[in-house]
Design a protein around this motif. Sequence first.
Motif, short mmCIF file in Angstrom:
data_model
loop_
_atom_site.label_atom_id
_atom_site.label_comp_id
_atom_site.label_asym_id
_atom_site.label_seq_id
_atom_site.Cartn_x
_atom_site.Cartn_y
_atom_site.Cartn_z
N GLU A 51 35.61 36.84 35.45
CA GLU A 51 34.91 37.00 36.72
C GLU A 51 35.81 36.66 37.91
OE1 GLU A 51 30.39 35.67 35.46
OE2 GLU A 51 31.80 34.11 36.07
N VAL A 67 33.96 37.46 41.30
CA VAL A 67 33.04 38.60 41.35
C VAL A 67 32.28 38.64 40.04
CG1 VAL A 67 32.81 41.08 41.70
CG2 VAL A 67 34.72 39.86 42.73
N ARG A 68 30.97 38.60 40.15
CA ARG A 68 30.15 38.61 38.93
C ARG A 68 28.86 39.40 39.15
NH1 ARG A 68 28.74 32.46 38.16
NH2 ARG A 68 30.52 32.09 39.43
N ARG A 69 28.20 39.66 38.07
CA ARG A 69 26.90 40.31 38.15
C ARG A 69 25.98 39.40 38.97
NH1 ARG A 69 23.48 42.58 32.97
NH2 ARG A 69 21.58 42.98 34.15
N ALA A 80 26.82 43.64 42.00
CA ALA A 80 27.77 42.55 41.77
C ALA A 80 27.79 41.69 43.03
CB ALA A 80 29.17 43.11 41.50
N SER A 81 28.21 40.45 42.86
CA SER A 81 28.22 39.50 43.97
C SER A 81 29.57 38.79 44.05
CB SER A 81 27.10 38.47 43.76
OG SER A 81 27.15 37.48 44.74
N ALA A 104 38.56 43.58 44.04
CA ALA A 104 37.18 43.29 43.60
C ALA A 104 36.33 44.55 43.65
CB ALA A 104 36.57 42.19 44.47
N GLU A 105 36.49 45.34 44.69
CA GLU A 105 35.75 46.60 44.79
C GLU A 105 36.13 47.54 43.65
OE1 GLU A 105 35.57 48.51 48.64
OE2 GLU A 105 35.92 46.57 49.59
N THR A 108 34.59 46.19 40.39
CA THR A 108 33.14 46.37 40.31
C THR A 108 32.79 47.83 40.04
OG1 THR A 108 32.95 46.49 42.72
CG2 THR A 108 32.52 44.35 41.71
N ARG A 111 33.43 48.68 36.46
CA ARG A 111 32.43 48.07 35.57
C ARG A 111 31.05 48.69 35.76
NH1 ARG A 111 34.14 41.63 35.48
NH2 ARG A 111 36.02 41.98 34.24
N PHE A 113 29.18 48.94 38.60
CA PHE A 113 28.34 48.46 39.69
C PHE A 113 28.43 49.46 40.85
CE2 PHE A 113 29.67 44.54 37.51
CZ PHE A 113 28.44 43.96 37.27
N LEU A 116 27.94 45.83 46.13
CA LEU A 116 28.64 44.55 46.15
C LEU A 116 28.09 43.73 47.31
CD1 LEU A 116 30.92 42.78 44.98
CD2 LEU A 116 32.52 44.02 46.45
#
Length: 169
Positions: A51, A67-69, A80-81, A104-105, A108, A111, A113, A116
């Motif tokens: 994460e 960065v996580r769900r 994601a947050s 991070a973008e 996400t 993955r 997502f 964000l």
Amino acid sequence: MADLQALAIRFSAESDASRLEELQRGSWIPTVTPAGPYEPRSFFHHHRPDEVLVAVNGALPIGYIVVRRASQMASHAHVASIDGLGVAAASRRQGVAGALLRAAERVTAERGFTRLTLRVLSCNVAALALYARHGFETEGVLRGEFQLPVGPGGGIASVDDILLAKRVV
């Protein structure tokens, strides 16, 4: 000083824990961190290595982003947050945070997502400007959500908590 051409971004490893704790402690400012005084603990107490993205200049981590769900609800699985961002003092205002946000973008989106989000205090003007430059928009304001020592002479003042978000593709 950060050399952005030499900057690499990778997922963290357990072996990064002490350096990440150092970076977190260095970016923990009572006037922009609602959790109160810094409490030492293992960086991976609340975060998993997969994460956390780490900005590395040479072999030294100089920044991180968590960065996580956003939640475990199936109806929220597309969100994601960002739950933490820190850069070493000597490397700030040199593009490291921006590079971490772009990474991070990318992660996400890879993955699956599509959204964000993050929360930031209204008194954290530098962070608000950074996120705006990277396309985050205000979607909500929790007025007076925190009471922090940001008033005149160190007095306590009400501070808004701002929800920012952007679509990722």
